[in-house]
Design an enzyme around this catalytic site. Structure first.
Site, short mmCIF file in Angstrom:
data_model
loop_
_atom_site.label_atom_id
_atom_site.label_comp_id
_atom_site.label_asym_id
_atom_site.label_seq_id
_atom_site.Cartn_x
_atom_site.Cartn_y
_atom_site.Cartn_z
CB SER A 142 -0.92 0.01 1.22
OG SER A 142 -1.75 -1.12 1.21
CE1 TYR A 153 -1.18 0.43 7.03
CE2 TYR A 153 -1.65 -0.26 4.77
CZ TYR A 153 -1.03 -0.49 5.99
OH TYR A 153 -0.28 -1.63 6.18
N1 NAD Z 1 -1.39 -7.73 7.86
C1 NAD Z 1 -1.25 -7.23 6.65
O1 NAD Z 1 -1.96 -7.62 5.71
C2 NAD Z 1 -0.20 -6.18 6.38
C3 NAD Z 1 0.12 -5.89 5.06
C4 NAD Z 1 1.08 -4.94 4.79
C5 NAD Z 1 1.72 -4.29 5.83
N2 NAD Z 1 1.40 -4.58 7.11
C6 NAD Z 1 2.11 -3.86 8.16
O2 NAD Z 1 2.69 -4.79 9.03
C7 NAD Z 1 2.88 -4.18 10.30
C8 NAD Z 1 2.36 -5.11 11.37
O3 NAD Z 1 0.97 -5.25 11.18
P1 NAD Z 1 0.18 -6.59 11.51
O4 NAD Z 1 -0.56 -6.95 10.31
O5 NAD Z 1 1.08 -7.56 12.13
O6 NAD Z 1 -0.89 -6.00 12.52
P2 NAD Z 1 -1.28 -6.45 13.98
O7 NAD Z 1 -2.52 -5.67 14.30
O8 NAD Z 1 -1.34 -7.93 14.07
O9 NAD Z 1 -0.06 -5.96 14.85
C9 NAD Z 1 0.26 -4.60 14.97
C10 NAD Z 1 0.83 -4.38 16.36
O10 NAD Z 1 1.21 -3.00 16.47
C11 NAD Z 1 0.80 -2.55 17.74
N3 NAD Z 1 0.63 -1.10 17.76
C12 NAD Z 1 -0.36 -0.38 17.19
N4 NAD Z 1 -0.21 0.92 17.50
C13 NAD Z 1 0.90 1.01 18.28
C14 NAD Z 1 1.57 2.08 18.93
N5 NAD Z 1 1.10 3.32 18.86
N6 NAD Z 1 2.67 1.80 19.64
C15 NAD Z 1 3.14 0.54 19.75
N7 NAD Z 1 2.55 -0.52 19.16
C16 NAD Z 1 1.44 -0.28 18.44
C17 NAD Z 1 -0.51 -3.27 18.01
O11 NAD Z 1 -0.84 -3.28 19.39
C18 NAD Z 1 -0.23 -4.66 17.46
O12 NAD Z 1 0.30 -5.52 18.44
C19 NAD Z 1 2.17 -2.83 10.24
O13 NAD Z 1 3.10 -1.81 9.99
C20 NAD Z 1 1.24 -3.01 9.06
O14 NAD Z 1 0.89 -1.79 8.47
C21 NAD Z 1 0.46 -5.52 7.42
#
Ligand code: NAD
Length: 268
Positions: A142, A153
Site C-alpha cells: 500500500s 494508510y
Molecule cells: N497484515 C497485513 O496484511 C499487512 C500488510 C502490509 C503491511 N502490514 C504492516 O505490518 C505491520 C504489522 O501489522 P500486523 O498486520 O502484524 O498487525 P497487527 O494488528 O497484528 O499488529 C500490529 C501491532 O502493532 C501494535 N501497535 C499499534 N499501535 C501502536 C503504537 N502506537 N505503539 C506501539 N505498538 C502499536 C498493536 O498493538 C499490534 O500488536 C504494520 O506496519 C502493518 O501496516 C500488514
C-alpha cells in the site's frame, strides 16, 4: 533456518506483541538474537514473556511518543549492551477517502505508521553506527500503489518507502543499511476481514499464488534483510505479496480466452 545467524545480535521490534511483529520476535529469537519486543498493548507481550524467559525483554511502548521510543532503545542497550537491528514494525489502518477521514484520524495514522519510523530510526542510529547495524521498516504494498478507501494508510506507507531510501543513502557511509519489507495481505487476524466469506475468494482470486501470506513469511524476510546475507542490500523495499503487485489489474486473459487459447495451442 540457521539458529545462529543472529547470535550475539540485539534487535528491537516495535508492534512486537501481535501479528508480523510477534512472528518477527520469534524468528530473531530462533536465530539466536536477544530481542526487545515493544507494543502499546501488553497482552501479546505477556504471551511472549510466558513462552520465552531467556534473551527476551518486553516493554510497553507507544511508538507515537518520541521520548518513549528513545527510552525503549536506551533500555535495549542497557539490557544487552548493544543494538544491531531496529525493526520499525508497528502500524495501524483506517478506512476512508480524503473526504471521509477526519483530521484527527489522519494524524493518528501518520503518527503510528510514519512518525514512529522517524522516531525509532532517530533513536537507533547512534547505536547502529557503533555496531554497523541496520534498520528494517515494515512498509506495505500500500506504499507502492493506491488502495480504494485507504488513503491515509497508503500515504503514510508511501512515505515510509521513500524514507527508507533516504535514510539508506544518508547513513550508508556510516555502515548502516536501511531496508523495508512491503507485505501484501497477511493473515494476522484469523477470522477477520481476510477470512470473511465474502472477501476470502476475492483475495484468493486476485493473488496469483492463490492465498494470503502468513506472519512467519514476512518475519523471515525481515530476518534476511537484517542479516549479513543481505550485506550489499540497502535502500530496498522488498515486496512479499504472493505476486499481487506483479499483476497489472487487467482481466485474466487466460481464463477469458481459454477456448481460443487451447485451440491455438492445439493448432501449433
Ligand atoms: N497484515 C497485513 O496484511 C499487512 C500488510 C502490509 C503491511 N502490514 C504492516 O505490518 C505491520 C504489522 O501489522 P500486523 O498486520 O502484524 O498487525 P497487527 O494488528 O497484528 O499488529 C500490529 C501491532 O502493532 C501494535 N501497535 C499499534 N499501535 C501502536 C503504537 N502506537 N505503539 C506501539 N505498538 C502499536 C498493536 O498493538 C499490534 O500488536 C504494520 O506496519 C502493518 O501496516 C500488514
Amino acid at each position: 533456518m540457521d539458529s545462529t545467524r543472529h547470535s550475539g545480535r540485539v534487535v528491537v521490534v516495535t508492534g512486537g506483541g501481535h501479528g508480523i511483529g510477534a512472528a518477527t520476535v520469534r524468528r530473531f529469537l530462533d536465530e539466536g538474537a536477544s530481542v526487545v519486543a515493544a507494543d502499546v498493548n501488553p497482552k501479546g507481550l505477556q504471551r511472549l514473556s510466558d513462552e520465552f524467559d531467556d534473551r527476551l525483554v518486553t516493554r510497553v511502548t507507544d511508538v507515537t511518543d518520541e521520548a518513549a521510543v528513545r527510552d525503549l532503545v536506551d533500555a535495549a542497550v542497557a539490557a544487552f549492551g548493544r543494538l544491531d537491528t531496529m525493526v520499525n514494525n508497528a502500524g495501524a489502518i483506517t478506512m476512508g477517502t480524503v473526504v471521509d477521514v477526519e483530521p484527527a484520524d489522519w494524524r493518528r495514522i501518520m503518527a503510528v505508521n510514519l512518525d514512529a519510523v522517524y522516531f525509532g530510526s532517530r533513536a537507533a542510529i547512534p547505536h547502529l553506527i557503533a555496531t554497523g547495524g541496520n534498520i528494517v521498516n515494515t512498509a506495505s504494498i500500500s506504499g507502492l500503489a493506491g488502495n480504494y478507501g485507504l488513503v491515509a494508510y497508503c500515504a503514510a506507507k508511501g512515505a515510509v518507502v521513500n524514507l527508507t531510501r533516504n535514510m539508506a543513502i544518508d547513513h550508508a557511509r556510516q555502515g548502516i543499511r536501511v531496508n523495508s519489507v512491503c507485505p501484501g495481505p497477511v493473515n494476522t487476524h484469523p477470522g477477520g476481514m481476510m477470512d470473511h466469506p465474502n472477501m476470502k475468494p476475492v483475495y484468493e482470486h486476485n493473488i496469483p499464488m492463490g492465498r494470503v501470506g502468513e506472519p512467519a513469511e514476512i518475519a523471515s524476510v525481515i530476518a534476511f534483510l537484517a542479516s549479513d546475507d543481505a550485506s550489499f542490500i540497502t535502500g530496498h523495499n522488498l515486496v512479499a505479496d504472493g505476486g499481487l503487485t506483479a499483476h497489472t489489474g487487467e482481466p485474466n486473459f487466460t481464463d477469458l480466452y481459454a477456448e481460443e487459447f487451447r485451440a491455438a495451442q492445439r493448432a501449433r
